[in-house]
Design an enzyme around this catalytic site. Structure first.
Site, PDB file in Angstrom:
ATOM      1  N   THR A 181       0.844  -1.182   0.000  1.00  0.00           N
ATOM      2  CA  THR A 181       0.000   0.000   0.000  1.00  0.00           C
ATOM      3  C   THR A 181       0.883   1.238   0.000  1.00  0.00           C
ATOM      4  OG1 THR A 181      -1.706   1.189   1.222  1.00  0.00           O
ATOM      5  CG2 THR A 181      -0.219  -0.127   2.546  1.00  0.00           C
ATOM      6  N   GLU A 326      -4.192  -3.217   5.125  1.00  0.00           N
ATOM      7  CA  GLU A 326      -3.783  -3.824   6.391  1.00  0.00           C
ATOM      8  C   GLU A 326      -4.906  -4.633   7.032  1.00  0.00           C
ATOM      9  OE1 GLU A 326      -3.500  -0.733   5.438  1.00  0.00           O
ATOM     10  OE2 GLU A 326      -1.604   0.187   6.036  1.00  0.00           O
ATOM     11  N   LYS A 434      -6.657  10.605  -2.795  1.00  0.00           N
ATOM     12  CA  LYS A 434      -7.171   9.373  -3.381  1.00  0.00           C
ATOM     13  C   LYS A 434      -7.864   9.677  -4.708  1.00  0.00           C
ATOM     14  CE  LYS A 434      -8.009   4.933  -2.096  1.00  0.00           C
ATOM     15  NZ  LYS A 434      -8.275   3.948  -1.090  1.00  0.00           N
TER      16      LYS A 434
HETATM   17  P1  AMP Z   1      -6.067   0.991   0.709  1.00  0.00           P
HETATM   18  O1  AMP Z   1      -5.105   0.382   1.640  1.00  0.00           O
HETATM   19  O2  AMP Z   1      -5.490   1.454  -0.567  1.00  0.00           O
HETATM   20  O3  AMP Z   1      -7.253   0.097   0.488  1.00  0.00           O
HETATM   21  O4  AMP Z   1      -6.638   2.317   1.379  1.00  0.00           O
HETATM   22  C1  AMP Z   1      -7.240   2.263   2.642  1.00  0.00           C
HETATM   23  C2  AMP Z   1      -7.782   3.599   2.992  1.00  0.00           C
HETATM   24  O5  AMP Z   1      -8.835   3.984   2.098  1.00  0.00           O
HETATM   25  C3  AMP Z   1      -8.424   3.645   4.361  1.00  0.00           C
HETATM   26  O6  AMP Z   1      -7.466   3.780   5.392  1.00  0.00           O
HETATM   27  C4  AMP Z   1      -9.334   4.858   4.213  1.00  0.00           C
HETATM   28  O7  AMP Z   1      -8.619   6.060   4.375  1.00  0.00           O
HETATM   29  C5  AMP Z   1      -9.785   4.777   2.771  1.00  0.00           C
HETATM   30  N1  AMP Z   1     -11.102   4.119   2.687  1.00  0.00           N
HETATM   31  C6  AMP Z   1     -11.372   2.825   2.486  1.00  0.00           C
HETATM   32  N2  AMP Z   1     -12.692   2.606   2.436  1.00  0.00           N
HETATM   33  C7  AMP Z   1     -13.291   3.803   2.628  1.00  0.00           C
HETATM   34  C8  AMP Z   1     -14.644   4.245   2.697  1.00  0.00           C
HETATM   35  N3  AMP Z   1     -15.660   3.422   2.539  1.00  0.00           N
HETATM   36  N4  AMP Z   1     -14.856   5.554   2.909  1.00  0.00           N
HETATM   37  C9  AMP Z   1     -13.844   6.430   3.060  1.00  0.00           C
HETATM   38  N5  AMP Z   1     -12.546   6.073   3.010  1.00  0.00           N
HETATM   39  C10 AMP Z   1     -12.268   4.775   2.791  1.00  0.00           C
END
Ligand code: AMP
Length: 537
Positions: A181, A326, A434
């Site tokens: 990540t 994670e 993002k």
């Molecule tokens: P990743 O490891 O790339 O999947 O990113 C994880 C991060 O995405 C989390 O720590 C959040 O900050 C964000 N995230 C994941 N799901 C959501 C959601 N439903 N709403 C808002 N942020 C999210």
């Protein structure tokens, strides 16, 4: 009770034994493949024998640079099934990060889709541990290359042993998979999954109050197989015998809508950008999407307008879920409770913008500098998680200490909690951007911009974007004497060779100064306001 290990090989065996006729439908570059679990099982076994012959041993990392297809699914089971570790690599990262990840994970072999192979031709000299490449293609010939250690996937399957056995003596705590990540600063961070964590996470996906994945589903994971294992859907669906539809390389909203209609997809999953695209498609052209019982959305917050359109206009149930690399990733899932049935439609839609409650088996704490925050829907705190599918470290990385403290994973996500225990993500503690479900590090962009001779200070912030959720905008203070001597385009061109395309900011705004905090850090929240006002003018 028996101390019996939950293993990934046994998941595929279950599909072979109990669902031999059920299908995986897969789009590759050239055609649609329809294979039964009986066939997928045999191919997976052949692949394990091929890996064995190629010298892959227990614990070795097996890298993939691939789209969502049946072949990628077979590697999902073949690598851990013979004791190796599946390492899915995000094809959208910059070359520098891809090289870093492959070397850091010490991949021994890389499986690559034919259209991504040019990247291997370009980067292979930098790989320190990779010995073999396998190209996945429907064609009889391999793409042009000067490399000699390149095999054809289908040749390996053809010459393999389809009776090869899944390794019996795997401990469920053995490593099974890896994903990286992106971090706020520096290199991507690796997370190692175990057979146990993936199996327990699959159970969680099957629970009636979460995604309720079952045999009767036709599941289409749109989320890439390199993004937290397509959120674990391919593992759960194979185990439970669901039909799977793999949308393949470079899919369009049109393809997604067509597949839903044609294959009667019941459940699909992806980031908000995907659903914005699909929404536009189904509002322009006619499709029968009545088979859909759920659109799963995560990775970024789902905008309320989009939820409303799916739920009210198209009568497609929309489920918001939250997780991270994670957390394997399912951590929370949003469903109304039985006694919330009489909420008004508006209240229900509002409720769906929240990320939901914690999956059974996990535990959470939400803390600020004073300790646990009240569940009053107002106070903000950082979400901390623990449980059997939450990582307890980053793979060989000093940054572990910062995120994993006293048995809790510090998510870096700031949330509020209401009295129902439902969380709402407010922001990151850091300021990652993002875009289209992928991370962009503002700090890395700033660091490179500030290496330009004309730039004194640079600060990159996210602005909301209808299509991509967020896009980066760079604010730049020029050195004295450079006013009018450097253009936006020059600065963007300066960034281009060093980053993936989608990282390049949408705009550069020249400013007099960047607001700073008491300790001299850029005050991004303030700057974001300035940028938004500037853009409105
Ligand atoms: P990743 O490891 O790339 O999947 O990113 C994880 C991060 O995405 C989390 O720590 C959040 O900050 C964000 N995230 C994941 N799901 C959501 C959601 N439903 N709403 C808002 N942020 C999210």
């Amino acid at each position: 009770m028996m101390d019996h290990s939950l293993t990934i090989g046994a998941m595929m065996e279950r599909a072979e034994n109990f669902f031999p006729k059920k299908e995986v439908i897969s789009q590759t570059h050239d055609k649609i493949h329809r294979l039964t679990y009986k066939e997928i099982g045999k191919r997976t076994r052949s692949l394990m024998s091929a890996l064995d012959k190629l010298g892959i041993q227990r614990g070795d990392r097996v890298g993939t640079l691939a789209w969502n297809t049946h072949r990628h699914l077979e590697i999902y089971f073949a690598a851990p099934g013979m004791g190796a570790v599946l390492h899915t690599i995000n094809i959208r990262l910059s070359p520098e990060h891809i090289i870093y990840i492959i070397n850091h994970a010490e991949d021994k072999i890389i499986f690559v889709d034919e259209d991504i192979f040019p990247l291997i031709n370009q980067l292979h000299e930098h790989f320190t541990t990779v010995k073999t490449f396998v190209v996945m293609t429907d064609k009889d010939t391999l793409p042009e290359t000067t490399l000699t250690n390149v095999y054809s996937y289908e040749d390996l399957i053809r010459d393999g042993d389809e009776t090869y056995e899944f390794l019996e003596d795997i401990d469920e705590r053995d490593p099974a998979g890896m994903c990286y990540t992106s971090a706020t600063t520096g290199k991507p961070k690796g997370v190692m999954y175990t057979h146990r964590s993936i199996a327990l996470h699959s159970y969680a996906l099957g629970l009636a109050d979460s995604a309720a994945v079952s045999e009767s589903d036709v599941a289409m994971p749109v989320v890439p197989q390199f993004h937290v294992n397509a959120w674990g859907i391919p593992f759960a669906c194979t185990w439970f015998g669901s039909t799977q539809v793999m949308p393949g390389p470079r899919f369009t909203p049109e393809r997604l809508a067509r597949f839903i209609e044609e294959y009667k997809v019941t459940i699909t999953a992806g980031v908000p950008t995907i659903w914005l695209g699909l929404l536009k498609e189904i509002e322009t052209n006619n499709y029968d999407l009545a088979s859909l019982r759920g659109v799963l959305c995560g990775g970024s917050a789902a905008p309320i307008g989009m939820i409303r359109a799916f739920e009210q206009k198209h009568h497609i149930p929309f489920f918001h879920a939250y997780g991270a690399t994670e957390t394997t990733p399912l951590a929370t899932f949003s469903r109304l409770k039985s006694y919330q049935a009489d909420l008004s439609m508006d209240e229900k839609i509002q409720e769906r913008t929240r990320q939901g409650i914690l999956a059974p088996g996990l535990e959470m704490k939400v803390v600020d500098e004073n300790g646990d925050i009240p569940w009053d829907n107002e106070t903000m705190g950082e979400l901390l998680l623990r449980g059997p599918w939450i990582a307890n470290e980053y793979y060989n990385d000093d940054r572990t200490e910062k995120s994993f403290v006293n048995g809790w994973f510090h998510t870096g996500d700031v949330v509020t909690v209401d009295e129902e225990g439902t969380i709402k993500i407010i922001d990151r503690t850091s300021d990652l951007i993002k875009s289209g479900g992928e991370w962009i590090s503002s700090v890395e962009l700033e660091n490179v911009l500030m290496a330009h001779e004309a730039v004194f200070e640079a600060c990159v912030v996210a602005i909301p974007d209808e299509k991509w959720q967020e896009r980066p905008i760079a604010c730049v203070v020029l050195h004295d004497g450079y006013d009018g001597k450097v253009t936006k385009e020059e600065l963007l061109d300066f960034l281009k060779p060093q980053f993936a395309n989608f990282w390049i900011p949408d705009d550069v705004i020249f400013v007099e100064e960047i607001p700073k905090s008491s300790v001299g850090k850029f005050l991004k929240r303030e700057l974001r306001k300035i940028v938004l006002t500037f853009m409105e003018q």
